[in-house]
Design an enzyme around this catalytic site. Structure first.
Site, PDB file in Angstrom:
ATOM      1  N   HIS A   1       7.420  30.168 -35.551  1.00 47.98           N
ATOM      2  CA  HIS A   1       8.762  30.222 -34.992  1.00 47.98           C
ATOM      3  C   HIS A   1       9.785  30.495 -36.082  1.00 47.98           C
ATOM      4  O   HIS A   1       9.453  30.590 -37.269  1.00 47.98           O
ATOM      5  CB  HIS A   1       9.111  28.936 -34.216  1.00 47.98           C
ATOM      6  CG  HIS A   1       9.522  27.779 -35.066  1.00 47.98           C
ATOM      7  ND1 HIS A   1      10.282  26.721 -34.592  1.00 47.98           N
ATOM      8  CD2 HIS A   1       9.296  27.495 -36.362  1.00 47.98           C
ATOM      9  CE1 HIS A   1      10.479  25.859 -35.555  1.00 47.98           C
ATOM     10  NE2 HIS A   1       9.893  26.280 -36.642  1.00 47.98           N
TER      11      HIS A   1
ATOM     12  N   CYS B   1      13.103  26.300 -41.692  1.00 49.27           N
ATOM     13  CA  CYS B   1      12.809  26.849 -40.368  1.00 49.27           C
ATOM     14  C   CYS B   1      13.651  28.098 -40.070  1.00 49.27           C
ATOM     15  O   CYS B   1      13.430  28.763 -39.066  1.00 49.27           O
ATOM     16  CB  CYS B   1      12.991  25.787 -39.285  1.00 49.27           C
ATOM     17  SG  CYS B   1      11.593  24.641 -39.197  1.00 49.27           S
TER      18      CYS B   1
ATOM     19  N   HIS C   1       7.447  31.431 -39.882  1.00 50.35           N
ATOM     20  CA  HIS C   1       6.556  30.477 -40.539  1.00 50.35           C
ATOM     21  C   HIS C   1       5.849  29.728 -39.418  1.00 50.35           C
ATOM     22  O   HIS C   1       6.280  29.781 -38.259  1.00 50.35           O
ATOM     23  CB  HIS C   1       7.335  29.491 -41.421  1.00 50.35           C
ATOM     24  CG  HIS C   1       8.261  28.642 -40.637  1.00 50.35           C
ATOM     25  ND1 HIS C   1       9.479  29.095 -40.201  1.00 50.35           N
ATOM     26  CD2 HIS C   1       8.139  27.390 -40.149  1.00 50.35           C
ATOM     27  CE1 HIS C   1      10.059  28.156 -39.494  1.00 50.35           C
ATOM     28  NE2 HIS C   1       9.272  27.102 -39.433  1.00 50.35           N
TER      29      HIS C   1
ATOM     30  N   HIS D   1       3.654  26.208 -37.752  1.00 47.40           N
ATOM     31  CA  HIS D   1       3.435  24.761 -37.762  1.00 47.40           C
ATOM     32  C   HIS D   1       2.111  24.470 -37.066  1.00 47.40           C
ATOM     33  O   HIS D   1       1.702  25.206 -36.159  1.00 47.40           O
ATOM     34  CB  HIS D   1       4.543  24.019 -37.005  1.00 47.40           C
ATOM     35  CG  HIS D   1       5.862  24.063 -37.695  1.00 47.40           C
ATOM     36  ND1 HIS D   1       6.172  23.282 -38.783  1.00 47.40           N
ATOM     37  CD2 HIS D   1       6.963  24.804 -37.453  1.00 47.40           C
ATOM     38  CE1 HIS D   1       7.403  23.520 -39.177  1.00 47.40           C
ATOM     39  NE2 HIS D   1       7.924  24.456 -38.387  1.00 47.40           N
TER      40      HIS D   1
ATOM     41  N   ASP E   1      -0.917  28.734 -28.407  1.00 42.95           N
ATOM     42  CA  ASP E   1      -1.740  28.751 -29.613  1.00 42.95           C
ATOM     43  C   ASP E   1      -1.760  30.137 -30.256  1.00 42.95           C
ATOM     44  O   ASP E   1      -2.050  31.133 -29.594  1.00 42.95           O
ATOM     45  CB  ASP E   1      -3.167  28.314 -29.264  1.00 42.95           C
ATOM     46  CG  ASP E   1      -3.976  27.981 -30.499  1.00 42.95           C
ATOM     47  OD1 ASP E   1      -3.381  27.531 -31.508  1.00 42.95           O
ATOM     48  OD2 ASP E   1      -5.201  28.172 -30.465  1.00 42.95           O
ATOM     49  N   HIS E   2      -1.442  30.179 -31.546  1.00 40.48           N
ATOM     50  CA  HIS E   2      -1.384  31.413 -32.331  1.00 40.48           C
ATOM     51  C   HIS E   2      -0.343  32.390 -31.794  1.00 40.48           C
ATOM     52  O   HIS E   2      -0.483  33.603 -31.951  1.00 40.48           O
ATOM     53  CB  HIS E   2      -2.765  32.077 -32.452  1.00 40.48           C
ATOM     54  CG  HIS E   2      -3.696  31.331 -33.344  1.00 40.48           C
ATOM     55  ND1 HIS E   2      -4.223  30.106 -33.014  1.00 40.48           N
ATOM     56  CD2 HIS E   2      -4.170  31.609 -34.579  1.00 40.48           C
ATOM     57  CE1 HIS E   2      -4.989  29.678 -34.002  1.00 40.48           C
ATOM     58  NE2 HIS E   2      -4.963  30.562 -34.970  1.00 40.48           N
TER      59      HIS E   2
ATOM     60  N   GLU F   1       5.519  18.200 -34.935  1.00 39.10           N
ATOM     61  CA  GLU F   1       5.684  19.500 -35.603  1.00 39.10           C
ATOM     62  C   GLU F   1       5.093  19.434 -37.012  1.00 39.10           C
ATOM     63  O   GLU F   1       4.519  20.395 -37.510  1.00 39.10           O
ATOM     64  CB  GLU F   1       7.162  19.866 -35.664  1.00 39.10           C
ATOM     65  CG  GLU F   1       7.427  21.235 -36.257  1.00 39.10           C
ATOM     66  CD  GLU F   1       8.899  21.521 -36.409  1.00 39.10           C
ATOM     67  OE1 GLU F   1       9.429  22.321 -35.629  1.00 39.10           O
ATOM     68  OE2 GLU F   1       9.536  20.927 -37.312  1.00 39.10           O
TER      69      GLU F   1
HETATM   70 NI    NI Z   1       9.778  25.329 -38.461  1.00 42.94          NI
END
Ligand code: NI
Length: 138
Positions: free
Chosen positions: A14, A33, A39, A41, A79-80, A127
């Site tokens: 995200h 972020c 990037h 998580h 996911d992914h 997260e």
């Molecule tokens: Ni983040």
């Protein structure tokens, strides 16, 4: 009343960024972020239901059902994926853990709350190891 929790896991990318703010303000508010090139998580998702055990099975909910439900309706969608771009229910929203937890609640509550003895109680979403949110539907 007894509480039962299923844990699932997914990875997602995200970026927290408001185009109506300056780069400086985005970096100040969102920190890492706000990284321009995304990037990821490693999210841990805890779905807790509450209810009374069925007299025949002793179960509040069938965990096979709950696991399959979370995997199909939530994990497969996330996911992914890139939360900002790939996930229909996150489009147009800030891709924060808070907003994600609230959307997961909206997906799962109607599926779980059909059972007379069992209701969705809490969505807990990590997260990072140190940062998590909890949503109880209000
Ligand atoms: Ni983040």
């Amino acid at each position: 009343m007894i509480y039962l929790t299923r844990k699932e896991h997914f990875n997602a990318a995200h970026k927290l960024w408001r185009p109506d703010w300056s780069a400086e303000k985005n970096e100040e508010v969102f920190g890492k972020c706000a990284n321009a090139n995304w990037h990821g998580h490693n999210f841990d998702l805890y779905v807790t239901v509450k209810g009374t055990p069925d007299p025949d099975t002793g179960f509040v909910i069938d965990l096979k059902f709950l696991s399959k439900l979370i995997k199909e309706k939530v994990v497969e969608e996330l996911d992914h994926k890139n939360l900002n771009m790939d996930v229909p229910f996150m489009l147009g929203k800030m891709a924060s853990t808070e907003n994600l937890a609230m959307e997961i609640w909206k997906i799962l509550a109607p599926e779980i709350n059909v059972f007379p003895n069992c209701k969705l109680y809490k969505i807990k979403l990590y997260e990072t190891e140190r940062n998590f949110v909890e949503y109880l539907g209000e």
